[in-house]
Design an enzyme around this catalytic site. Sequence first.
Site, PDB file in Angstrom:
ATOM      1  N   GLY A  76       5.294   3.993  10.868  1.00  0.00           N
ATOM      2  CA  GLY A  76       4.853   4.155   9.481  1.00  0.00           C
ATOM      3  C   GLY A  76       6.019   4.012   8.531  1.00  0.00           C
ATOM      4  N   ASN A  77       5.830   4.429   7.298  1.00  0.00           N
ATOM      5  CA  ASN A  77       6.948   4.422   6.346  1.00  0.00           C
ATOM      6  C   ASN A  77       6.781   5.587   5.384  1.00  0.00           C
ATOM      7  OD1 ASN A  77       5.532   3.435   3.826  1.00  0.00           O
ATOM      8  ND2 ASN A  77       5.070   1.754   5.249  1.00  0.00           N
ATOM      9  N   ARG A  78       7.756   5.763   4.502  1.00  0.00           N
ATOM     10  CA  ARG A  78       7.813   6.976   3.686  1.00  0.00           C
ATOM     11  C   ARG A  78       6.979   6.930   2.410  1.00  0.00           C
ATOM     12  NH1 ARG A  78      12.873   9.901   4.074  1.00  0.00           N
ATOM     13  NH2 ARG A  78      14.189   9.052   5.706  1.00  0.00           N
ATOM     14  N   ALA A 116       2.754   0.074   0.659  1.00  0.00           N
ATOM     15  CA  ALA A 116       3.893  -0.354   1.476  1.00  0.00           C
ATOM     16  C   ALA A 116       3.318  -0.782   2.823  1.00  0.00           C
ATOM     17  CB  ALA A 116       4.872   0.799   1.637  1.00  0.00           C
TER      18      ALA A 116
END
Length: 405
Positions: A213-215, A280
């Site tokens: 995943g990402n932030r 994102a």
Amino acid sequence: MLKGKHILVGVTGGIAAYKVCYLVRELKKAGADVRVVMTEAGARFVTPLTFSALSEHETLVDLWADDQATGSSIRTRHIELALWADLMVIAPASANTIAKLTGGLSDNLLTIIALACRAPIVLVPTMDADMYLNPITQKNLVALQERGYYVIAPEEGELASGLVGPGRLPEVETVLQYIGKVLDGSDRDLVSRKILVTAGPTYEAIDPVRFIGNRSSGKMGFAIACAAAMRGAEVTLISGPVHLETPRHVRRINVESAHEMYENVMTEAKETEAIIMAAAVADYTPAKTSPKKIKKTVSGEIPQVELRTTVDILHTLGKKKDGKKLIGFALETDDEFQHALDKLKAKNLDLIILNSLQDEGAGFGVETNVVTIIDAAGHAEKLPKLSKFDVAHRILDRVKHLFSS
Ligand code: CTP
């Protein structure tokens, strides 16, 4: 504009309550039908009788009192008033009431009505400067704006405490004009425009437990969706996994992976005039997702996760725009402008919103953002540090301009 309109005025505790008497008088003069509801703290500053005389209706304070005058009962009065209002204005809005509204508390008649009210709600925060500037009050105000409340910023000046700073109730004329604008819809400049917004990260499953995943918190995309809905647009929000509430009047579709986001965007895009890709989206996903949890091996062998590229959603949309406006985001750490411009060209976008992680107040999880808006001709407009909500409005101003160009 105000003639015949039903305006519900909520008065909470604060010295500025006396100025609201003038507001009620001016609303009446402009032809509005005004009713006033006060908290007990509000009634300590100005008597309900004063507001009854000015509004020509009984002022309501007590949640439990039976209202003989209107014939409504204790059971339904809060709902009747909430439905009666074309607009509710809470002035002065104390830090306490703002906090209650943020938390959804409804422990007095005013907060109950606000919770049940379908009409636009305008808050006029008025308090001591330190209370107003306290991060918790600021956070609450941002949260309420993100949910569709209108907020008039207090004026700066000398306060009852003797301190100087923001916290004064603006001039009655300013509040009147603001109310007029909300009612006549002149800030509803995107009425019926169909806008698709994506937000948040995507999760790419490695196995049933783990993912890549990402932030991204989703806050920027949610702020855009909320602001667009407040301006009258028909908004669909496709969101990756986030912990955010759906803004008022926004249709939300939850997705998890880049592929799900791609499929949903392609379906929704058909009916859309502008697509704002704030999500994102992962560029890579595991080539295979293990149906079972991958176990640690006794031999200490390290599992390899093979990746493949995901479909670039914006790039796909850019190949066949059919008159749609495409807006992308670029989060960069170096050579920012050039990278963003390259993306804008490669994906055939109308605008790209550049975020630099170098800028203080920009990036993940924070309430503010610092962005540069770059158009198809390569012109850049760098905005100062603003709340994500204000950034959202500035982006929408540019989208509105695209519609008319
Ligand atoms: N985007 C997309 N589909 C993807 C990846 C990104 O539509 N599979 C969109 C994002 O929502 C964003 C824009 O493309 O609006 C730019 O995303 P970014 O990841 O910064 O660009 P990339 O082209 O993937 O380049 P890089 O990751 O190398 O910076």
